[in-house]
Scaffold this active site. Structure first.
Site, PDB file in Angstrom:
ATOM      1  N   GLY A   1      -3.484  -7.005   5.393  1.00 40.14           N
ATOM      2  CA  GLY A   1      -4.616  -6.294   5.981  1.00 40.14           C
ATOM      3  C   GLY A   1      -5.312  -7.074   7.079  1.00 40.14           C
ATOM      4  O   GLY A   1      -5.719  -6.500   8.100  1.00 40.14           O
TER       5      GLY A   1
ATOM      6  N   ARG B   1     -13.045  -8.556  -1.402  1.00 43.42           N
ATOM      7  CA  ARG B   1     -12.193  -8.517  -0.188  1.00 43.42           C
ATOM      8  C   ARG B   1     -11.619  -7.107  -0.016  1.00 43.42           C
ATOM      9  O   ARG B   1     -11.111  -6.510  -0.954  1.00 43.42           O
ATOM     10  CB  ARG B   1     -11.052  -9.529  -0.324  1.00 43.42           C
ATOM     11  CG  ARG B   1     -10.029  -9.530   0.839  1.00 43.42           C
ATOM     12  CD  ARG B   1      -8.813  -8.679   0.546  1.00 43.42           C
ATOM     13  NE  ARG B   1      -7.776  -8.807   1.576  1.00 43.42           N
ATOM     14  CZ  ARG B   1      -6.754  -7.972   1.687  1.00 43.42           C
ATOM     15  NH1 ARG B   1      -6.614  -6.962   0.862  1.00 43.42           N
ATOM     16  NH2 ARG B   1      -5.858  -8.138   2.634  1.00 43.42           N
TER      17      ARG B   1
ATOM     18  N   THR C   1       0.840  -1.198   0.000  1.00 42.52           N
ATOM     19  CA  THR C   1       0.000   0.000   0.000  1.00 42.52           C
ATOM     20  C   THR C   1       0.868   1.239   0.000  1.00 42.52           C
ATOM     21  O   THR C   1       1.894   1.270   0.680  1.00 42.52           O
ATOM     22  CB  THR C   1      -0.859   0.007   1.279  1.00 42.52           C
ATOM     23  OG1 THR C   1      -1.643  -1.165   1.265  1.00 42.52           O
ATOM     24  CG2 THR C   1      -1.728   1.244   1.384  1.00 42.52           C
TER      25      THR C   1
ATOM     26  N   THR D   1       0.967  -0.692   6.080  1.00 41.45           N
ATOM     27  CA  THR D   1       1.034  -1.554   4.902  1.00 41.45           C
ATOM     28  C   THR D   1       1.400  -2.952   5.399  1.00 41.45           C
ATOM     29  O   THR D   1       1.949  -3.107   6.484  1.00 41.45           O
ATOM     30  CB  THR D   1       2.065  -1.033   3.868  1.00 41.45           C
ATOM     31  OG1 THR D   1       2.138  -1.957   2.781  1.00 41.45           O
ATOM     32  CG2 THR D   1       3.447  -0.848   4.461  1.00 41.45           C
TER      33      THR D   1
ATOM     34  N   ASP E   1      -6.919  -3.598   5.232  1.00 46.48           N
ATOM     35  CA  ASP E   1      -6.934  -2.573   6.284  1.00 46.48           C
ATOM     36  C   ASP E   1      -6.989  -1.158   5.702  1.00 46.48           C
ATOM     37  O   ASP E   1      -7.427  -0.219   6.381  1.00 46.48           O
ATOM     38  CB  ASP E   1      -5.656  -2.688   7.116  1.00 46.48           C
ATOM     39  CG  ASP E   1      -4.424  -2.526   6.231  1.00 46.48           C
ATOM     40  OD1 ASP E   1      -4.258  -3.326   5.285  1.00 46.48           O
ATOM     41  OD2 ASP E   1      -3.639  -1.577   6.454  1.00 46.48           O
TER      42      ASP E   1
END
Ligand code: ASP
Length: 305
Positions: free
Chosen positions: A203, A177, A149, A200, A180
């Site tokens: 999640g 899906r 991320t 990151t 986080d």
């Protein structure tokens, strides 16, 4: 005046350069973070964020993003958004209202269209080839493969913090899906009275500990940004190992209200930071028990996006 910016992974370097020009120019943390994340989202060389992101198991790119303003505590997020390069813009728009701050799937897509955002094909030839190859290999979902991320936290010269995220999430994830990254308090959090954080990693591991909120809470209680980040990740990793025998990858970036930064990670992790006295630079963080070893990124020995 003081300003500061921190971002996950080496891929955010160009974005941070742009974002810091804005902060230097007395622009807001919001403008800096959005501009910096756009750079990563539109870059086709990065397969874990925005355009050319890796798809889910059905071959569709579904993106997650979050945005939080530390001054107002307004927060917004989108999950499983399709055909939009700048998912973070849609998250930002979601943060503005009194209701409808978190939108997923079809609702997020419709909201993006209502903003006049042009639909774009997100899957590039290269990402599609990676998808076909992965399908062929029939490998199980792996804990740290093809997902990173972009998360950022910035402090502007007015003393306001913003944190935000954007990701295409776990490669070969199930349709729908979310990780986080679009969950307030898990993938991102910030509060001008305490600090900001973004995460990151896997999640599923990060969200059950609400780790961004937890790190911000620790800064509010008086921990430095570094203590808050490293203790949050270390303790959560230990707890997960006790509960289930392992802990998947987790990395956290933190910033306190003075613009001081901190890193927590249970893997080797690259990040970029800059402030009014330092040009943007890529660093590597390596976990060492409860501590974190920090050093400059080295192209010869570090091969991290
Ligand atoms: N946290 C993201 C997710 O689980 C992916 C990553 O940061 O690597 O979707």
């Amino acid at each position: 005046m003081r300003w500061s910016m921190i971002a996950t992974w080496k891929m955010s370097y160009d974005g941070v350069k742009k974002g810091t020009c804005l902060l230097k120019d007395n622009k807001s943390a919001k403008e800096a973070v959005l501009e910096a994340i756009h750079e990563v989202e539109k870059n086709e060389n990065y397969h874990s964020v925005g355009y050319s992101g890796l798809p889910n198991e059905q071959g569709v790119v579904q993106c997650d993003a979050g945005f939080m303003d530390g001054e107002t505590l307004q927060a917004g997020a989108v999950g499983a958004l399709e055909d939009v390069v700048h998912a973070v813009d849609v998250a930002y728009e979601c943060s503005k209202g009194r209701f409808n701050n978190v939108l997923v799937g079809e609702g997020a897509n419709e909201f993006a269209s209502s903003l006049g955002i042009k639909k774009e094909t997100m899957l590039t030839k290269e990402s599609y080839e990676k998808y076909l190859q992965r399908k062929e290999e029939k490998l199980p979902l792996s804990s740290y493969d093809g997902h990173d991320t972009v998360g950022m936290v910035a402090l502007d010269q007015q003393g306001h913090l913003v944190s935000a995220t954007s990701t295409s999430g776990l490669f070969m994830k199930k349709k729908g899906r979310i990780g986080d990254s679009p969950l307030i308090g898990s993938g991102f959090y910030c509060d001008d009275e305490a600090g900001g954080a973004a995460a990151t990693g896997v999640g599923e591991e990060i969200m059950r500990g609400c780790l961004s909120y937890e790190a911000v809470r620790r800064m509010k209680e008086g921990m430095s940004a570094q203590q808050a980040a490293s203790s949050t990740v270390y303790e959560w990793t230990e707890k997960m190992i006790l509960k289930k025998g392992y802990c998947d990858a987790i990395s956290l970036i933190c910033m306190n209200v003075q613009g001081e930064v901190g890193i927590g990670t249970n893997i080797k992790f690259a990040f970029v930071c800059a402030d009014e006295n330092h040009e943007p630079q890529v660093f590597v963080a390596i976990p060492d028990g409860k501590d974190i070893i920090l050093r400059a990124y080295d192209d010869h020995q570090d091969h991290l996006d």
